[in-house]
Design a protein around this motif. Structure first.
Motif, PDB file in Angstrom:
ATOM      1  N   LEU A  94       0.768  50.629  74.862  1.00 26.18           N
ATOM      2  CA  LEU A  94       1.741  50.119  73.902  1.00 26.18           C
ATOM      3  C   LEU A  94       1.376  50.582  72.500  1.00 26.18           C
ATOM      4  N   ASP A  95       2.359  51.032  71.762  1.00 28.83           N
ATOM      5  CA  ASP A  95       2.138  51.575  70.427  1.00 28.83           C
ATOM      6  C   ASP A  95       1.428  50.568  69.522  1.00 28.83           C
ATOM      7  N   ASN A  96       0.255  50.961  68.992  1.00 25.62           N
ATOM      8  CA  ASN A  96      -0.491  50.067  68.106  1.00 25.62           C
ATOM      9  C   ASN A  96       0.296  49.688  66.869  1.00 25.62           C
ATOM     10  N   ARG A  97       1.135  50.598  66.408  1.00 26.63           N
ATOM     11  CA  ARG A  97       1.924  50.315  65.205  1.00 26.63           C
ATOM     12  C   ARG A  97       2.804  49.089  65.406  1.00 26.63           C
ATOM     13  N   ILE A  98       3.384  48.969  66.589  1.00 28.60           N
ATOM     14  CA  ILE A  98       4.262  47.835  66.872  1.00 28.60           C
ATOM     15  C   ILE A  98       3.474  46.532  66.801  1.00 28.60           C
ATOM     16  N   ALA A  99       2.297  46.534  67.426  1.00 24.55           N
ATOM     17  CA  ALA A  99       1.481  45.321  67.440  1.00 24.55           C
ATOM     18  C   ALA A  99       0.976  44.970  66.046  1.00 24.55           C
ATOM     19  N   VAL A 100       0.646  45.989  65.248  1.00 23.11           N
ATOM     20  CA  VAL A 100       0.202  45.742  63.873  1.00 23.11           C
ATOM     21  C   VAL A 100       1.321  45.099  63.068  1.00 23.11           C
ATOM     22  N   LYS A 101       2.523  45.618  63.215  1.00 24.52           N
ATOM     23  CA  LYS A 101       3.655  45.045  62.492  1.00 24.52           C
ATOM     24  C   LYS A 101       3.907  43.611  62.940  1.00 24.52           C
ATOM     25  N   LEU A 102       3.783  43.360  64.238  1.00 24.74           N
ATOM     26  CA  LEU A 102       3.960  42.002  64.743  1.00 24.74           C
ATOM     27  C   LEU A 102       2.931  41.066  64.119  1.00 24.74           C
ATOM     28  N   GLY A 103       1.671  41.526  64.041  1.00 19.64           N
ATOM     29  CA  GLY A 103       0.640  40.704  63.433  1.00 19.64           C
ATOM     30  C   GLY A 103       0.933  40.407  61.973  1.00 19.64           C
ATOM     31  N   GLU A 104       1.412  41.395  61.244  1.00 20.45           N
ATOM     32  CA  GLU A 104       1.764  41.198  59.834  1.00 20.45           C
ATOM     33  C   GLU A 104       2.910  40.206  59.703  1.00 20.45           C
ATOM     34  N   LEU A 105       3.893  40.349  60.590  1.00 23.67           N
ATOM     35  CA  LEU A 105       5.038  39.439  60.553  1.00 23.67           C
ATOM     36  C   LEU A 105       4.579  38.013  60.820  1.00 23.67           C
ATOM     37  N   TYR A 106       3.702  37.824  61.821  1.00 22.80           N
ATOM     38  CA  TYR A 106       3.176  36.496  62.117  1.00 22.80           C
ATOM     39  C   TYR A 106       2.506  35.893  60.888  1.00 22.80           C
ATOM     40  N   GLU A 107       1.660  36.688  60.222  1.00 22.67           N
ATOM     41  CA  GLU A 107       0.900  36.160  59.095  1.00 22.67           C
ATOM     42  C   GLU A 107       1.802  35.827  57.911  1.00 22.67           C
ATOM     43  N   GLU A 108       2.771  36.688  57.639  1.00 22.29           N
ATOM     44  CA  GLU A 108       3.706  36.425  56.532  1.00 22.29           C
ATOM     45  C   GLU A 108       4.540  35.183  56.822  1.00 22.29           C
ATOM     46  N   LEU A 109       5.014  35.071  58.070  1.00 20.77           N
ATOM     47  CA  LEU A 109       5.851  33.931  58.430  1.00 20.77           C
ATOM     48  C   LEU A 109       5.038  32.641  58.427  1.00 20.77           C
ATOM     49  N   LEU A 110       3.819  32.707  58.922  1.00 18.73           N
ATOM     50  CA  LEU A 110       2.961  31.526  58.934  1.00 18.73           C
ATOM     51  C   LEU A 110       2.709  31.029  57.519  1.00 18.73           C
ATOM     52  N   SER A 111       2.456  31.940  56.599  1.00 14.42           N
ATOM     53  CA  SER A 111       2.218  31.565  55.211  1.00 14.42           C
ATOM     54  C   SER A 111       3.435  30.872  54.605  1.00 14.42           C
ATOM     55  N   LYS A 112       4.618  31.430  54.873  1.00 12.15           N
ATOM     56  CA  LYS A 112       5.847  30.851  54.322  1.00 12.15           C
ATOM     57  C   LYS A 112       6.144  29.486  54.938  1.00 12.15           C
ATOM     58  N   LEU A 113       5.943  29.349  56.230  1.00  9.46           N
ATOM     59  CA  LEU A 113       6.205  28.069  56.889  1.00  9.46           C
ATOM     60  C   LEU A 113       5.253  26.989  56.392  1.00  9.46           C
ATOM     61  N   LYS A 114       4.023  27.377  56.073  1.00 11.69           N
ATOM     62  CA  LYS A 114       3.079  26.411  55.503  1.00 11.69           C
ATOM     63  C   LYS A 114       3.565  25.939  54.135  1.00 11.69           C
ATOM     64  N   GLU A 115       4.138  26.864  53.352  1.00 11.49           N
ATOM     65  CA  GLU A 115       4.693  26.488  52.051  1.00 11.49           C
ATOM     66  C   GLU A 115       5.834  25.490  52.226  1.00 11.49           C
TER      67      GLU A 115
END
Length: 248
Positions: A94-115
């Motif tokens: 599986l393309d590492n780029r896809i998983a990296v983007k997913l990880g970034e999306l998780y972290e950005e979304l988690l930060s916003k939801l905490k706010e």
């Protein structure tokens, strides 16, 4: 042509697939005569470490010895666990780029939801590990409890399956806190979606649409694209799978 572009990409992939521990990364750097503190940041993921190390050994001209050294360290300082090996066999290439983007999306979304949680009274998060729901029950929940339309039922099954594979890959790359984001989505759903779009006026398909759209708006511009929507569906239905949302 810069031959190192292809060499670097392959070396990074090979290193990531070894799923090195923190101690193994440091040992590998030292074996390559590099001070790990000079190239590894405190919050580096496995991908960050792979790129930093590969860049340095290519500069030093020692890149040909890197993988043999890494393999030796894996054997001497602990082999891969069976669970990681199993995950890798299921993930394939599986393309590492896809998983990296997913990880970034998780972290950005988690930060916003905490706010968002700071604005409301939230449910108390349990430290207990989330148990997997039986897949048959998940299918029944989609049709009999939440009563999604056939089209969204199909989206739910496909998104849940894809999210499971991507999540495993992203974890190998060093991203974590996936259980935490399930809880934050649950809290946002209960605090906002159910309040603004109550079940007696809005069906599950409508509430799903509003939830996807609102989570999408939380993302930074560079993550807002069609792939992000697919990832959000995966997150939402993973949370649904754990019986956190759409329980009305």
């Amino acid at each position: 042509m810069d031959y190192t572009l292809e060499v670097k990409g392959q070396l990074c992939d090979d290193l990531i697939n070894l799923s090195l521990s923190v101690a193994q990364w440091d040992r590998l750097a030292l074996e390559m005569e590099i001070n790990p503190s000079n190239i590894f940041g405190a919050n580096f993921t496995n991908l960050d470490k792979a790129q930093a190390l590969v860049d340095r050994v290519c500069q030093l001209g020692t890149h040909k010895e890197l993988m043999s050294c890494a393999t030796k360290i894996c054997k001497e300082y602990g082999a891969l666990s069976n669970s990681v090996s199993l995950h890798k066999s299921k993930i394939g290439k599986l393309d590492n780029r896809i998983a990296v983007k997913l990880g970034e999306l998780y972290e950005e979304l988690l930060s916003k939801l905490k706010e968002e949680e700071t604005k409301e009274t939230v449910l108390e998060d349990s430290d207990e590990e989330i148990e997997e729901t039986d897949y048959t029950e998940f299918k029944e929940k989609l049709t009999k409890k939440a009563k999604f339309s056939p089209s969204n039922y199909n989206v739910a099954i496909e998104s849940k399956n894809e999210n499971t594979v991507l999540k495993r890959k992203a974890k190998i790359l060093g991203y974590s806190k996936y259980e935490e984001i399930n809880k934050k989505i649950r809290n946002y759903y209960n605090m906002t979606i159910l309040v603004n779009y109550p079940p007696d006026k809005f069906n599950a398909d409508q509430r799903l649409s509003y939830l996807v759209n609102e989570l999408y708006e939380f993302l930074p511009d560079y993550l807002q694209d069609d792939e992000a929507i697919d990832y959000l569906y995966g997150l939402i239905f993973d949370t649904t799978f754990r019986c956190f949302i759409f329980n009305e």
